[in-house]
Design an enzyme around this catalytic site. Structure first.
Site, short mmCIF file in Angstrom:
data_model
loop_
_atom_site.label_atom_id
_atom_site.label_comp_id
_atom_site.label_asym_id
_atom_site.label_seq_id
_atom_site.Cartn_x
_atom_site.Cartn_y
_atom_site.Cartn_z
N LYS A 1 0.64 -1.14 -0.10
CA LYS A 1 0.07 -0.03 -0.07
C LYS A 1 0.77 1.25 -0.07
O LYS A 1 1.61 1.60 1.02
CB LYS A 1 -0.98 0.12 1.15
CG LYS A 1 -1.86 1.17 1.27
CD LYS A 1 -2.60 1.36 2.74
CE LYS A 1 -2.76 3.06 2.78
NZ LYS A 1 -3.65 3.08 3.97
N GLY B 1 -11.31 7.83 6.19
CA GLY B 1 -12.66 8.74 6.08
C GLY B 1 -13.56 8.29 6.89
O GLY B 1 -14.30 8.89 7.28
#
Lengths: 66, 266
Positions: free
Chosen positions: B105, B193
């Site tokens: 990632k 988020g």
């Protein structure tokens, strides 16, 4: 000889292989990765790689993160 | 009817039944993390790469002793990197650490306060990593043009933020996510988020391939219960997306027949 391991200097007596250093640090059985002077050193080469004064090592592991 | 088994998430040639990816940060201990992972149903777990703590090492278990890389896909991140060089170096360390595992990632951050990505450095690192044979899942802004460019570079998944990392503010700009999805050729995963279950469902209902989260579970009052909620929310959102929602109407549409009443109609 003086080595820098994870940002801290240490005095160690030569001859010393990477495998011996890793064992001395108590990490022989741990899942780690190691950079010697900025280059990845594969685990298979720990035994045959001798350290020299001034070498810089980074030893890392996986920890919690997102 | 589509079933989960017929609808796997495909990333870099591997298929996953769960579309939820979770992090391993901020948990009370490894055991809580392991239990949350199990309850969440996630098959991919992100980890960070850091210096070993010299001096107090031996004896203590490490994360990967508790959470097995044989059972789960470990997704090492480049969190904490603010330039392409550090991110590439971190990925190389991770690949060595995980016996040649190529999936990473990538996140190159721009600033500590927002943790927004530095897009210029992210693109640079993505090019270098793809050229070096890595399978790159990349955290980025919700800019559709940047997302497209990251796909063209060869990233295996593009992961726009829904809101700042750890903010729990939800999907702040669903229209941008929709634009990214419209042109997507790789799995689009909302990374960052999500604050609660409905946020995860919204991401999935938009058509995202998955959701990546850490703080929403780890900082819930009851992380295991939230992990269970997220498991369902991601699955429910996916099913709703596949089912195709009804159109939105401004006015009502009666569900019971308006004829055949035994009293005079209005």
């Amino acid at each position: 000889m003086e080595l820098t391991v994870n940002g801290k200097t240490r005095q160690l007596a030569p001859p010393l292989s990477v495998a011996q250093l890793v064992a001395e640090l108590g990490m022989a059985d741990r899942r780690i990765a190691l950079e010697l002077n900025g280059e990845i050193l594969p685990r298979s080469e720990f035994g045959q790689t001798l350290l020299a004064g001034g070498d810089t090592l980074e030893i890392v592991q996986a920890i919690g993160g997102g | 009817m589509t079933r989960a088994a017929d609808d796997p998430l495909l990333i870099a040639g591997r298929s996953y039944q769960s579309r939820l990816i979770i992090g391993s940060g901020k948990y009370r201990d490894f055991e809580q993390n392991r239990a949350a992972l199990e309850v969440s149903g996630a098959e991919i777990l992100t980890v960070a790469i850091r210096r070993v703590n010299l001096g107090q090492q031996s004896g203590e278990p490490s994360l990967l002793d508790v959470i097995s890389p044989e059972r789960y896909t470990i997704l090492p991140n480049t969190a904490g990197c603010y330039n392409a060089g550090d991110a590439v170096r971190t990925c190389k360390m991770a690949r060595e650490l995980l016996d040649g595992h190529k999936l990473v990632k990538l996140e190159v951050l721009g600033d500590r306060k927002t943790l927004f990505p530095n897009v210029t450095e992210t693109l640079k690192a993505a090019r270098a990593l793809v050229a070096d044979g890595f399978d790159v899942m990349v955290y980025t802004s919700d800019d559709p043009l940047v997302a497209k460019e990251l796909e063209e570079i060869g990233c295996v998944s593009v992961m726009p933020l829904g809101a700042p990392i750890g903010s729990g503010l939800g999907i702040r700009n669903p229209y941008n996510i929709r634009m990214i999805l419209e042109n997507a050729t790789t799995p689009i995963i909302v990374d960052a988020g999500v604050g609660t279950a409905s946020d995860a469902s919204i991401a999935m209902e938009l058509g995202c391939a998955g959701v990546l989260m850490n703080t929403a579970i780890a900082e819930a009052r009851d992380p295991l219960l939230m992990a269970a909620a997220m498991n369902k929310a991601v699955a429910a959102g996916r099913e709703a997306f596949l089912a195709g929602r009804m159109p939105r109407r401004l006015y009502a549409s009666a569900s019971s027949p308006e004829t055949g009443t035994f009293f005079p109609p209005l």
